[in-house]
Write an enzyme that holds these catalytic residues in place. Structure first.
Site, short mmCIF file in Angstrom:
data_model
loop_
_atom_site.label_atom_id
_atom_site.label_comp_id
_atom_site.label_asym_id
_atom_site.label_seq_id
_atom_site.Cartn_x
_atom_site.Cartn_y
_atom_site.Cartn_z
N ARG A 298 49.99 41.30 31.12
CA ARG A 298 49.51 41.06 32.49
C ARG A 298 50.63 41.03 33.51
O ARG A 298 50.44 41.41 34.66
CB ARG A 298 48.76 39.71 32.54
CG ARG A 298 47.50 39.68 31.70
CD ARG A 298 46.97 38.27 31.59
NE ARG A 298 48.00 37.36 31.08
CZ ARG A 298 47.83 36.07 30.87
NH1 ARG A 298 46.68 35.52 31.14
NH2 ARG A 298 48.80 35.34 30.39
N HIS B 10 55.96 39.08 7.99
CA HIS B 10 57.31 39.67 8.04
C HIS B 10 58.11 39.39 6.78
O HIS B 10 59.09 40.07 6.51
CB HIS B 10 58.05 39.26 9.33
CG HIS B 10 58.62 37.89 9.30
ND1 HIS B 10 57.89 36.77 9.57
CD2 HIS B 10 59.87 37.46 9.04
CE1 HIS B 10 58.67 35.70 9.47
NE2 HIS B 10 59.87 36.09 9.16
N GLU C 269 64.39 25.46 6.43
CA GLU C 269 64.94 25.88 7.73
C GLU C 269 65.83 24.79 8.29
O GLU C 269 65.51 23.60 8.18
CB GLU C 269 63.80 26.16 8.70
CG GLU C 269 62.94 27.33 8.26
CD GLU C 269 62.00 27.76 9.35
OE1 GLU C 269 62.45 28.49 10.24
OE2 GLU C 269 60.84 27.34 9.32
N ASP D 119 51.93 27.51 9.00
CA ASP D 119 53.00 28.34 9.57
C ASP D 119 53.80 29.07 8.49
O ASP D 119 54.21 30.22 8.69
CB ASP D 119 53.93 27.43 10.38
CG ASP D 119 55.00 28.21 11.12
OD1 ASP D 119 54.63 29.16 11.84
OD2 ASP D 119 56.20 27.88 10.99
N HIS E 150 53.68 33.25 4.25
CA HIS E 150 54.94 33.74 3.68
C HIS E 150 55.17 33.27 2.24
O HIS E 150 55.49 34.07 1.37
CB HIS E 150 56.13 33.27 4.52
CG HIS E 150 56.00 33.59 5.99
ND1 HIS E 150 55.44 34.75 6.44
CD2 HIS E 150 56.37 32.90 7.11
CE1 HIS E 150 55.49 34.77 7.77
NE2 HIS E 150 56.03 33.65 8.19
P1 NDP Z 1 54.59 34.75 23.97
O1 NDP Z 1 53.81 33.63 24.53
O2 NDP Z 1 56.05 34.81 24.23
O3 NDP Z 1 53.98 36.13 24.49
C1 NDP Z 1 52.60 36.35 24.56
C2 NDP Z 1 52.35 37.69 25.19
O4 NDP Z 1 50.97 37.91 25.30
C3 NDP Z 1 52.95 37.84 26.55
O5 NDP Z 1 53.41 39.18 26.70
C4 NDP Z 1 51.77 37.61 27.46
O6 NDP Z 1 52.06 38.35 28.62
C5 NDP Z 1 50.66 38.25 26.67
N1 NDP Z 1 49.31 37.76 27.02
C6 NDP Z 1 48.25 38.55 27.27
N2 NDP Z 1 47.18 37.83 27.52
C7 NDP Z 1 47.54 36.56 27.47
C8 NDP Z 1 46.83 35.35 27.64
N3 NDP Z 1 45.54 35.33 27.92
N4 NDP Z 1 47.52 34.21 27.50
C9 NDP Z 1 48.84 34.22 27.20
N5 NDP Z 1 49.56 35.35 27.01
C10 NDP Z 1 48.91 36.51 27.14
O7 NDP Z 1 54.27 34.81 22.41
P2 NDP Z 1 55.16 35.45 21.25
O8 NDP Z 1 55.70 36.73 21.72
O9 NDP Z 1 56.07 34.42 20.72
O10 NDP Z 1 54.06 35.67 20.12
C11 NDP Z 1 53.15 36.72 20.17
C12 NDP Z 1 52.39 36.76 18.85
O11 NDP Z 1 53.31 37.00 17.80
C13 NDP Z 1 51.67 35.45 18.51
O12 NDP Z 1 50.47 35.75 17.87
C14 NDP Z 1 52.64 34.78 17.55
O13 NDP Z 1 51.95 33.93 16.64
C15 NDP Z 1 53.22 35.97 16.83
N6 NDP Z 1 54.54 35.69 16.26
C16 NDP Z 1 55.60 35.42 17.09
C17 NDP Z 1 56.84 35.17 16.54
C18 NDP Z 1 58.03 34.93 17.40
O14 NDP Z 1 59.14 34.79 16.85
N7 NDP Z 1 57.91 34.87 18.72
C19 NDP Z 1 57.07 35.17 15.06
C20 NDP Z 1 55.90 35.50 14.31
C21 NDP Z 1 54.70 35.74 14.91
P3 NDP Z 1 51.37 38.20 30.02
O15 NDP Z 1 51.31 36.75 30.34
O16 NDP Z 1 52.29 39.00 30.87
O17 NDP Z 1 50.04 38.85 29.83
C1 BG6 Z 2 57.61 32.44 11.28
C2 BG6 Z 2 57.25 31.01 11.57
O1 BG6 Z 2 56.49 33.14 10.82
O2 BG6 Z 2 58.60 32.44 10.26
C3 BG6 Z 2 58.48 30.24 12.02
O3 BG6 Z 2 56.28 30.98 12.60
C4 BG6 Z 2 59.56 30.34 10.98
O4 BG6 Z 2 58.18 28.87 12.26
C5 BG6 Z 2 59.80 31.79 10.63
O5 BG6 Z 2 60.73 29.78 11.53
C6 BG6 Z 2 60.76 31.91 9.46
O6 BG6 Z 2 61.11 33.25 9.29
P1 BG6 Z 2 62.53 33.64 8.72
O7 BG6 Z 2 62.47 35.12 8.60
O8 BG6 Z 2 63.54 33.14 9.69
O9 BG6 Z 2 62.64 32.94 7.40
#
Ligand code: NDP
Ligand code: BG6
Length: 499
Positions: free
Chosen positions: A47, A181, A219, A238, A243
């Protein structure tokens, strides 16, 4: 690895943390090592308002922080990157997505092969496929369409089934790639090669020779900036449900007839479906949950979990889990698997320890401890075998020695990051390293009684940051006459590691 046919990637959640920190760097690395097709584009969607140029600048400035980044190669990569701002939850906005995609397919003279990556909050995992389908963006007539779904796949068994139903309304199972992952980690994949490419281990790999198995996912860090998400999740959802159960399945599975998506995942799911269901009585004795508390570590005060941003002040979410479980099949009957995971432990380490049975009769005045095989997933990736050797000198005393292999000994070999490997596999249409629907549901089914129990009478123990969790978790093994291995960052360091 095979370079995929010309194909494109659309990342939903492009302004988010995962895209900036993991996905774009992984795609860049594939590009810079010539592993992406000749004609491809990446379209980021979310967005937030960015023009293509602003989005490229935002990504570039993040990427240039990476040591050794080649700025020339990076700007070549950036030419393939585009951005579209839409409300991802609004079906009508997908008309603009379709227009943009058609224009890019035309510009690149590219087939419509497209990988959609759902890197958004999980509440959108069912919504985006519906919106794509409303504009026929799921149709494969002019090129394949695949969907990578991030974790978490559901919140419990029922929500995972509901999400599966939503996905299957618009995409077929062969189009759906559920990412875990851990399966993208080289050392996790090596579990298959180590077990099934070596004749010498497989005959020993059963209840006849293995006494027990430890799996540790420790961790060093706390929840950092993800307190809001983690407080609704906890260690069970989590790390354990996905995993660690996937790692356990790779350790315990039967040899597949071939290494391909169907045969490999058929064997994985059989293990997960053979996990012995846990009764309340089992949980009372075999489950330990903990939460880290404010502590002094090397002169610094580390906040307790309840003081972290986004965490409720009376939260009962577990940041540590230790569990003893059993697999009910011919190979593993009676062999306990002890699994633990936690945040703010003394070090970051993921490893599996296979403890072999002791010799049936001790003939030496001093026997070495029973044999151990330590499979280190990260860091200091490698494998150590412990065995007894005659102590030089008079008499016949045995002492414990080890042989080790470390990935670092392979010299120049660069391990692909998990996201690089998984993105490449999805572009190549290989789902072997992605979780199949039945496996995800089997994990949730096993976890369901734990979720119920933990919301009821379950004790939650505090533990100091930098320790190996609550002492009750030690009792879990001590009761059986065993003890956890206390691993250090360095694979072969056998000293007790505590901050
Ligand atoms: P963020 O909150 O940083 O990003 C979420 C993204 O979704 C943003 O680009 C946001 O952009 C977009 N978005 C679209 N619609 C919505 C909404 N209604 N509400 C909120 N955000 C919205 O999350 P992450 O990038 O950390 O995580 C994304 C996914 O990946 C999750 O499902 C998470 O569980 C998974 N994940 C993340 C990891 C990580 O290390 N970050 C590790 C493993 C899994 P905008 O607001 O511009 O639309
Ligand atoms: C993510 C979890 O899926 O895996 C995190 O949401 C966790 O909480 C991470 O830290 C661990 O991944 P890695 O590759 O660093 O062992």
């Amino acid at each position: 690895m095979k370079v995929p046919d010309n194909s494109n990637v659309v990342i939903f959640g492009a302004s988010g943390d995962l895209n900036f920190r993991k996905l774009v760097p992984a795609l860049y690395h594939l590009f810079s090592t010539d592993q992406l097709p000749a004609r491809f584009f990446i379209l980021g969607v979310s967005r937030s308002a960015f023009t293509d140029t602003e989005f490229r600048q935002a990504i570039s400035s993040q990427m240039l922080k990476i040591e050794g980044m080649d700025s020339q190669r990076l700007s070549e990569f950036m030419e393939h990157l585009y951005y579209l701002s839409i409300n991802t939850a609004d079906e009508h906005d997908y008309g603009r997505l379709k227009e943009r995609l058609l224009a890019l397919y035309e510009q690149y003279q590219a087939p419509h092969n497209t990988l959609y990556y759902l890197a958004t909050p999980p509440s959108l995992f069912g919504v985006i496929p519906r919106c794509l389908a409303a504009h026929e963006l799921n149709k494969e007539a002019e090129g394949w369409k695949r969907l990578i779904v991030e974790k978490p796949i559901g919140y419990d068994f029922e929500s995972a089934v509901a999400l599966d139903d939503q996905l299957h309304q618009y995409f077929e199972e062969h189009q759906i790639y559920r990412i875990d992952h851990y399966l993208g980690k080289e050392t996790v994949q090596n579990l298959l090669v180590f077990r099934f490419a070596n004749g010498m281990f497989e005959p020993l790999w059963s209840r006849n020779f293995i006494d027990y198995v430890e799996i540790t996912g420790a961790e060093l860090l706390g929840v950092e900036e993800r307190g809001g998400y983690y407080d609704g999740s906890g260690a069970l959802r989590d790390m354990f449900q996905n995993h660690l159960l996937q790692v356990l399945a790779m350790i315990a599975m039967e040899p597949p007839a071939a290494i391909n998506a169907d045969a490999t995942r058929d064997e994985v799911v059989k293990v997960l479906q053979s996990l012995r269901p846990l009764s309340d009585h089992d949980l009372e004795h075999n489950l330990v949950l903990g939460q880290y508390t404010e502590s002094e570590v090397r002169g610094d005060t580390l906040p307790g979990y309840r003081d972290e941003n986004g965490v409720a002040s009376e939260s009962r979410t577990e940041t540590y889990l230790g569990l003893k479980l059993q697999i009910e099949n011919w190979r593993w009957s009676g062999v306990p698997f002890y699994v633990r995971t936690g945040k703010r432990l003394p070090t970051r380490v993921t490893e599996v320890v296979i403890h072999f049975r002791p010799t049936p009769h001790p003939v030496f005045s001093q026997n070495a401890p029973a044999n151990k095989l330590i499979i280190r997933i990260q860091p200091d990736e490698g494998i150590v075998m412990n065995f007894g050797l005659k102590k030089p000198g008079a008499g016949f005393e045995a002492e414990d020695v080890s042989m080790d292999f470390r990935y670092q000994d392979l010299g120049e070999t660069k391990l692909l990051s998990a996201y690089e490997r998984l993105l490449l596999d999805a572009l190549n249409g290989d789902a072997t390293l992605f979780a199949r629907s039945d496996a995800v549901l089997a994990c949730w089914k096993f976890v369901a009684p734990i979720l119920n129990y933990k919301d009821g009478p379950m004790a939650l123990y505090g533990y100091a940051c930098g320790t190996w969790g609550p002492k009750e978790a030690d009792a879990l093994l001590e009761r059986d006459g065993r003890r956890w291995r206390y691993p250090c960052k360095n694979l072969t360091n056998t000293h007790y590691c505590e901050l």
